[in-house]
Design a protein around this motif. Structure first.
Motif, PDB file in Angstrom:
ATOM      1  N   SER A 103       0.843  -1.195   0.000  1.00 26.58           N
ATOM      2  CA  SER A 103       0.000   0.000   0.000  1.00 26.58           C
ATOM      3  C   SER A 103       0.877   1.244   0.000  1.00 26.58           C
ATOM      4  N   ALA A 104       0.369   2.320  -0.583  1.00 27.37           N
ATOM      5  CA  ALA A 104       1.002   3.629  -0.493  1.00 27.37           C
ATOM      6  C   ALA A 104       0.145   4.515   0.397  1.00 27.37           C
ATOM      7  N   PHE A 105       0.780   5.435   1.125  1.00 26.06           N
ATOM      8  CA  PHE A 105       0.024   6.288   2.040  1.00 26.06           C
ATOM      9  C   PHE A 105       0.521   7.724   1.983  1.00 26.06           C
ATOM     10  N   LEU A 106      -0.384   8.620   2.338  1.00 24.89           N
ATOM     11  CA  LEU A 106      -0.070  10.038   2.501  1.00 24.89           C
ATOM     12  C   LEU A 106      -0.870  10.563   3.679  1.00 24.89           C
ATOM     13  N   ASP A 107      -0.172  11.153   4.654  1.00 26.67           N
ATOM     14  CA  ASP A 107      -0.808  11.799   5.798  1.00 26.67           C
ATOM     15  C   ASP A 107      -0.486  13.287   5.753  1.00 26.67           C
ATOM     16  N   ILE A 108      -1.491  14.119   5.938  1.00 30.13           N
ATOM     17  CA  ILE A 108      -1.313  15.573   5.956  1.00 30.13           C
ATOM     18  C   ILE A 108      -1.774  16.082   7.314  1.00 30.13           C
ATOM     19  N   SER A 109      -0.871  16.700   8.055  1.00 31.06           N
ATOM     20  CA  SER A 109      -1.177  17.227   9.379  1.00 31.06           C
ATOM     21  C   SER A 109      -1.538  18.701   9.268  1.00 31.06           C
ATOM     22  N   LEU A 110      -2.779  19.023   9.620  1.00 33.38           N
ATOM     23  CA  LEU A 110      -3.264  20.401   9.507  1.00 33.38           C
ATOM     24  C   LEU A 110      -2.889  21.213  10.746  1.00 33.38           C
ATOM     25  N   PRO A 111      -2.569  22.498  10.585  1.00 34.42           N
ATOM     26  CA  PRO A 111      -2.146  23.331  11.722  1.00 34.42           C
ATOM     27  C   PRO A 111      -3.325  23.829  12.554  1.00 34.42           C
ATOM     28  N   THR A 112      -4.000  22.877  13.215  1.00 31.41           N
ATOM     29  CA  THR A 112      -5.178  23.216  14.007  1.00 31.41           C
ATOM     30  C   THR A 112      -4.886  23.286  15.510  1.00 31.41           C
ATOM     31  N   CYS A 113      -3.632  23.093  15.880  1.00 30.36           N
ATOM     32  CA  CYS A 113      -3.283  23.029  17.299  1.00 30.36           C
ATOM     33  C   CYS A 113      -3.597  24.350  18.012  1.00 30.36           C
ATOM     34  N   ASN A 114      -4.123  24.228  19.215  1.00 28.35           N
ATOM     35  CA  ASN A 114      -4.427  25.377  20.058  1.00 28.35           C
ATOM     36  C   ASN A 114      -3.187  26.252  20.226  1.00 28.35           C
ATOM     37  N   GLU A 115      -3.342  27.554  20.039  1.00 22.02           N
ATOM     38  CA  GLU A 115      -2.217  28.486  20.110  1.00 22.02           C
ATOM     39  C   GLU A 115      -1.520  28.427  21.465  1.00 22.02           C
ATOM     40  N   GLY A 122       2.042  27.065  13.275  1.00 24.47           N
ATOM     41  CA  GLY A 122       1.157  26.710  12.191  1.00 24.47           C
ATOM     42  C   GLY A 122       1.767  26.029  10.991  1.00 24.47           C
ATOM     43  N   PRO A 123       2.734  25.076  11.158  1.00 25.83           N
ATOM     44  CA  PRO A 123       3.247  24.383   9.978  1.00 25.83           C
ATOM     45  C   PRO A 123       2.279  23.311   9.494  1.00 25.83           C
ATOM     46  N   VAL A 124       2.390  22.940   8.225  1.00 24.20           N
ATOM     47  CA  VAL A 124       1.659  21.811   7.669  1.00 24.20           C
ATOM     48  C   VAL A 124       2.648  20.664   7.521  1.00 24.20           C
ATOM     49  N   GLY A 125       2.266  19.481   8.005  1.00 22.25           N
ATOM     50  CA  GLY A 125       3.150  18.330   7.941  1.00 22.25           C
ATOM     51  C   GLY A 125       2.702  17.335   6.876  1.00 22.25           C
ATOM     52  N   PHE A 126       3.676  16.718   6.215  1.00 21.96           N
ATOM     53  CA  PHE A 126       3.399  15.683   5.213  1.00 21.96           C
ATOM     54  C   PHE A 126       4.193  14.438   5.565  1.00 21.96           C
ATOM     55  N   HIS A 127       3.519  13.299   5.520  1.00 21.63           N
ATOM     56  CA  HIS A 127       4.185  12.017   5.759  1.00 21.63           C
ATOM     57  C   HIS A 127       3.705  11.049   4.692  1.00 21.63           C
ATOM     58  N   PHE A 128       4.626  10.496   3.923  1.00 28.80           N
ATOM     59  CA  PHE A 128       4.234   9.629   2.820  1.00 28.80           C
ATOM     60  C   PHE A 128       5.210   8.461   2.714  1.00 28.80           C
ATOM     61  N   GLU A 144       6.533  -0.664   7.332  1.00 27.44           N
ATOM     62  CA  GLU A 144       6.305   0.655   6.745  1.00 27.44           C
ATOM     63  C   GLU A 144       7.631   1.373   6.543  1.00 27.44           C
ATOM     64  N   LEU A 145       7.743   2.076   5.421  1.00 26.19           N
ATOM     65  CA  LEU A 145       8.867   2.961   5.147  1.00 26.19           C
ATOM     66  C   LEU A 145       8.294   4.308   4.730  1.00 26.19           C
ATOM     67  N   GLY A 146       8.677   5.371   5.434  1.00 27.14           N
ATOM     68  CA  GLY A 146       8.079   6.668   5.150  1.00 27.14           C
ATOM     69  C   GLY A 146       9.046   7.822   5.339  1.00 27.14           C
ATOM     70  N   LEU A 147       8.634   8.976   4.850  1.00 23.77           N
ATOM     71  CA  LEU A 147       9.399  10.213   4.994  1.00 23.77           C
ATOM     72  C   LEU A 147       8.449  11.308   5.446  1.00 23.77           C
ATOM     73  N   ALA A 148       8.830  12.039   6.506  1.00 17.48           N
ATOM     74  CA  ALA A 148       8.015  13.124   7.053  1.00 17.48           C
ATOM     75  C   ALA A 148       8.732  14.450   6.871  1.00 17.48           C
ATOM     76  N   ILE A 149       8.000  15.452   6.368  1.00 16.91           N
ATOM     77  CA  ILE A 149       8.548  16.792   6.197  1.00 16.91           C
ATOM     78  C   ILE A 149       7.514  17.807   6.681  1.00 16.91           C
ATOM     79  N   GLU A 150       7.987  19.016   6.978  1.00 16.10           N
ATOM     80  CA  GLU A 150       7.106  20.096   7.428  1.00 16.10           C
ATOM     81  C   GLU A 150       7.364  21.351   6.626  1.00 16.10           C
ATOM     82  N   THR A 151       6.307  22.139   6.443  1.00 17.13           N
ATOM     83  CA  THR A 151       6.475  23.463   5.851  1.00 17.13           C
ATOM     84  C   THR A 151       6.937  24.447   6.927  1.00 17.13           C
ATOM     85  N   LYS A 152       7.296  25.634   6.508  1.00 15.94           N
ATOM     86  CA  LYS A 152       7.629  26.684   7.470  1.00 15.94           C
ATOM     87  C   LYS A 152       6.359  27.166   8.151  1.00 15.94           C
TER      88      LYS A 152
END
Length: 259
Positions: A103-115, A122-128, A144-152
């Motif tokens: 299987s292939a996967f993509l997870d997107i973490s939205l910047p919804t965390c309480n301030e 407020g970064p957006v995270g990607f894990h695929f 599983e083999l994956g790579l996680a990155i974050e935006t600024k």
């Protein structure tokens, strides 16, 4: 201290690297909902969180999911940290099984965390990545083999990339009890950058080691209780990601409902 708390929470919340599990997607038009509680400890920090999540196979081999995590309280050295609670980042999950065992996967973490909990980053995270699973009689193997990155985020800070490898074995002792063991490895790649400029030493090769064990208790085909404990080690990795080199312990209990 607040930044450290947020980093530890993010680390432990993704102790299994955000994907639902390391096994094949559900059958077409089948779904699963879950509600769980986790206790995360590192050094003088203790954080209790709730999470609700759901996944559903909307088309053959295509599974969509999301999770809503909520921090109930954070304690530091036995004292309550004011306002260090609330909604954390919400991950959206997509998996596509393009081969019977892969299987292939993509997870997107939205910047919804309480301030108050995570600050204004407020970064957006990607894990695929990809997953491979195979059944060996009474042992169900997943990987599983994956790579996680974050935006600024708003603070213009970008952490190193993170390469992860995970394996798990589930042991079908009987229809009711399924103990399991697993190991997650996470290696950092690169440096922290601020507004595009490299900062500090390279963290390439800093390795986090997360062995875990658990037990699935199936009361019936619809309802299962999962109990799990994970321990995250690796002084350089933890220092880079949580600002402390002390081991992280994550204890969790999750109730799954199939539909």
């Amino acid at each position: 201290m607040f930044k450290k708390i947020a980093l530890v929470a993010a680390l432990a919340a993704t102790a299994s690297f955000a994907t639902w599990d390391k096994f094949p997607v559900l059958e077409n038009h089948k779904g699963q909902a879950a509600v769980g509680i986790s206790d995360i400890m590192q050094d003088k920090m203790n954080q209790l969180s709730l999470g609700a999540k759901a996944r559903y196979t909307v088309a053959p081999n295509l599974e969509l999911g999301l999770e809503i995590p909520f921090v109930i309280f954070t304690h530091w050295d036995g004292e309550d940290v004011e306002d260090a609670n609330g909604l954390a980042d919400i991950p959206l999950m997509v998996r596509y099984q393009f081969m019977p065992n892969v299987s292939a996967f993509l997870d997107i973490s939205l910047p919804t965390c309480n301030e108050d909990l995570c600050g204004e980053d407020g970064p957006v995270g990607f894990h695929f990545g990809a997953q491979y699973s195979q059944n060996f009689g009474m042992v169900n193997f997943g990987s599983e083999l994956g790579l996680a990155i974050e935006t600024k985020g708003d603070d213009k800070t970008t952490p190193p990339w993170e390469l992860n490898l995970g394996v798990e074995g589930d042991f079908a002792i009987n229809p009711m009890l399924t103990p399991y063991v697993g190991l997650d490895l996470a290696m950092l790649l690169g440096k922290y950058t601020v507004d595009g400029e490299n900062m500090g030493d390279s963290h390439t090769g800093d390795l986090g080691i997360g062995p875990y064990l658990g037990l699935g208790i199936a009361f019936n085909p619809m309802i299962t209780l999962d109990l799990c404990a994970q321990f995250i080690l690796g002084k350089d990795y933890l220092k880079a990601t949580t600002q402390s080199d002390e081991m992280v312990t994550a204890l969790g209990a999750t109730l799954f409902i199939n539909f």
